[in-house]
Design a protein around this motif. Sequence first.
Motif: not given
Lengths: 487, 487
Positions: A399-412
Amino acid sequence: MSQAGKSSKKRIYLNAFDACTVGHTCPGQWRNPADHSSDKRNLDYWLETAKILEKGKFLSYFLADTVGGFDVYNGSRDPAIKIASEFPVTDPFVPISAMAAVTKSLGFGVTASTSYERPFLLARRFSTLDHFTKGRIGWNIVTSWNKSSALAMGLTDIIPHDERYAAADELMDVLYQLVSQQYRLLGRELTCCRLWELSISDDAVVKDKASETYIDPSKVRTIKHQGKYHQLESPFIVDPSPQRTPFLFQAGTSPAGSAFAAKHAEAIFVAGHVPGTLAPKIAKIRQLAADRGRDPQSLKFFQCLTLILGKTDEDAQTKLAEIKKYQSIEGGLVIFSAFTGIDLSKYELDEEIKPEDSKSSAIIQSAFSNLFNEEQGTGKWTPRRAAEELSIGGNGAVLVGSPQTVADGLERWVAEADVDGFNLSPVLQPQSWNDIVELLVPELQSRGIYWDEYNAPGGTLRENAQGKGNSRLRTDHFGHSYTYNRG
Amino acid sequence: MSQAGKSSKKRIYLNAFDACTVGHTCPGQWRNPADHSSDKRNLDYWLETAKILEKGKFLSYFLADTVGGFDVYNGSRDPAIKIASEFPVTDPFVPISAMAAVTKSLGFGVTASTSYERPFLLARRFSTLDHFTKGRIGWNIVTSWNKSSALAMGLTDIIPHDERYAAADELMDVLYQLVSQQYRLLGRELTCCRLWELSISDDAVVKDKASETYIDPSKVRTIKHQGKYHQLESPFIVDPSPQRTPFLFQAGTSPAGSAFAAKHAEAIFVAGHVPGTLAPKIAKIRQLAADRGRDPQSLKFFQCLTLILGKTDEDAQTKLAEIKKYQSIEGGLVIFSAFTGIDLSKYELDEEIKPEDSKSSAIIQSAFSNLFNEEQGTGKWTPRRAAEELSIGGNGAVLVGSPQTVADGLERWVAEADVDGFNLSPVLQPQSWNDIVELLVPELQSRGIYWDEYNAPGGTLRENAQGKGNSRLRTDHFGHSYTYNRG
């Protein structure tokens, strides 16, 4: 977000996945000036890393292991040695006590093979670590069957000296490996389990000065095990440690692995490339566990991930571009070949590999479909593409991105695959850990999906994974049936 | 005393002899309020002890090991378990890295059996420790042949599964043990030695970014060993550590042990009760070493001693009286029985044991004559007398007195037996270490027979034992013939 809102979400665990080697899942990064993974010969490296991880309240610092070296690519160990892919590798047990001395709550996981260690000595080492860490040790149970490690270990230990029987025994050994690997695992693991759980009562250490009794011998049992390859007749030699049995990790979702996990594992490492393909595998193992009477939610699933974090998405992409400059294509080829048993040196880098052309088409198909799925598009399957994928993050997702992007990915991942946490691999050491602690953890905490404090600060690994007060195997765990004090 | 006067005297080394168990050589002292040896489950205990020993500039902190438990007395393990004699015992490797993190120059010695550990894994563990300690690790090479530890280890590992051959093989194994223990030792040790010395060149780690070469594979050799019990075909997996081969300790002055020591050992633990009986044994081993072309003075002999120190002789005698209140007669009986194989429970405590009455008269005679010699008077040989002797300091000698009195005693050992130092056992932990550091060390320094600083502060164990710059096996050492870079 309100506290009520916070508590309604599933809280995730973070686990740090590392190995006592230079590159591990990111071969080539040792050339990146930002990487210090070649400092692992220095104890200070480990102390610093442990402190960073505890600052980020990681559940545990997990060390993989291998002894044989990757030797499928080009039929030689040389490429792996040259690029430092799982070579050199130091003993993962050794740094633990030093890291324990500078931390209070961080757990530690160590990989140890049930194939090559004597149960008594292995059990003693873990119990010693469990005492010294005050209950913060975990065991990743693996079997090691690759030829190179078998040769390093001296496989003939279990072959009769009489040459006439050697061939027959080797065949038996191979059959045993194929049809009863799981049994073999159980036999070894249970020997350790008996030593840990069944040999010495919790109240055996009485320290009664008047009767000159340090340990009450009537509360020490001799463990007898008459197995096919192992026999043992001895009491255990270490008084009960905080967890007795170390917290049990296991990896893999094969049918045999799933059955083993459902019976024994308390934490399971999984590696899907998209949540959708992983979800049914996790559901299956939870169901198998429930069938055995275990609380299926007590099994904690950790998806293997590599994170490249920046303050913004753009910042993260810049970091990725820099990392790509140092990724080792040769390293990716070595790893892919080792994982699949297919020597990619026989193909041109950009030659299309058609599974149907290969004698091992099923293996290739499985390996590539794990890498290239419907979300990424299939495209051409080539050694270069496989190597590019595998040389950043190994066979885990990235996963590559800002904390928000990565956190969204983790939540998914949590929502779609029902994972309980993530087994995070570093790209650059220790910088990747600092990025997670400083950028991602605050974001996860603000979303209410990550603890502000360990379940049991200063407590055991099992308590931190299962809740305060749960230092011993749960009563619904198979190993509990071996407990000395069960009554 | 002038500096010239100082330098004319032989300088001695001090070594700390301990075990990961409660009582070790002083069973029963756990009941003494001044003793904290039962705190060894706590990592802090080890950190504190290591710091005390480094303050006293001990050459190394040496940890003995046993896995089987003492079971000769009364034909049972129960007496040993009850009084905590070598039970429980934790893994001696585990605390080393933590202690290394809080010290700079103190060496560490670990006992490991060549009988039960796989050479590859044992070699890797030592090399890892050698890296993490920056070259401060030593190995005490032992074989373990008592039945209880064999049963704990699963001796049948090396017995064919076919039951028809089991009896024959067991006999062969026993014969092998009796007639070629030394050969067996050599075979195992040499496998480790080859891995340490011969597999990877000192200049193999090149870290050449341009050619993407971390290690030059042409400088890594595969080690092949085709032994009777062990086979191995693998390169070693750890890049060369500061010492490569750990500093080699060995104990015992039997004919087989002496021959082994003369060839392999760099430090030898000896245990005489008076200097006179030890002198010819040491002279013999130095001569055997010289016959092999080794500098006989490069072998360092450590006499095992227990010291009871007071500010004055009277003060020390008061301490001894207090210690005697807690000594465990049962512990002494257990230890004597384990050492000699004679079950003393068959005798009354004050019954005279006449060697000529015993079937094992030679063993008894030898054991008692080691305890009771011409200086102490022979008197009656009884179990009680043996137990009283053995329960304070085990089978090593004991010195009681002021720093001056004890220093005189040490000087006598050096002068009469040509020892190079002392392997000191604690009575009370950690108080005995503090007594040595605070009372004895200043006296030794004032006499010019103890260093004011390590040979190589922050350097390797071998440098501190053999002189600055000598981190690797000496050129006159047998193992040097295996050195990769010898040319």
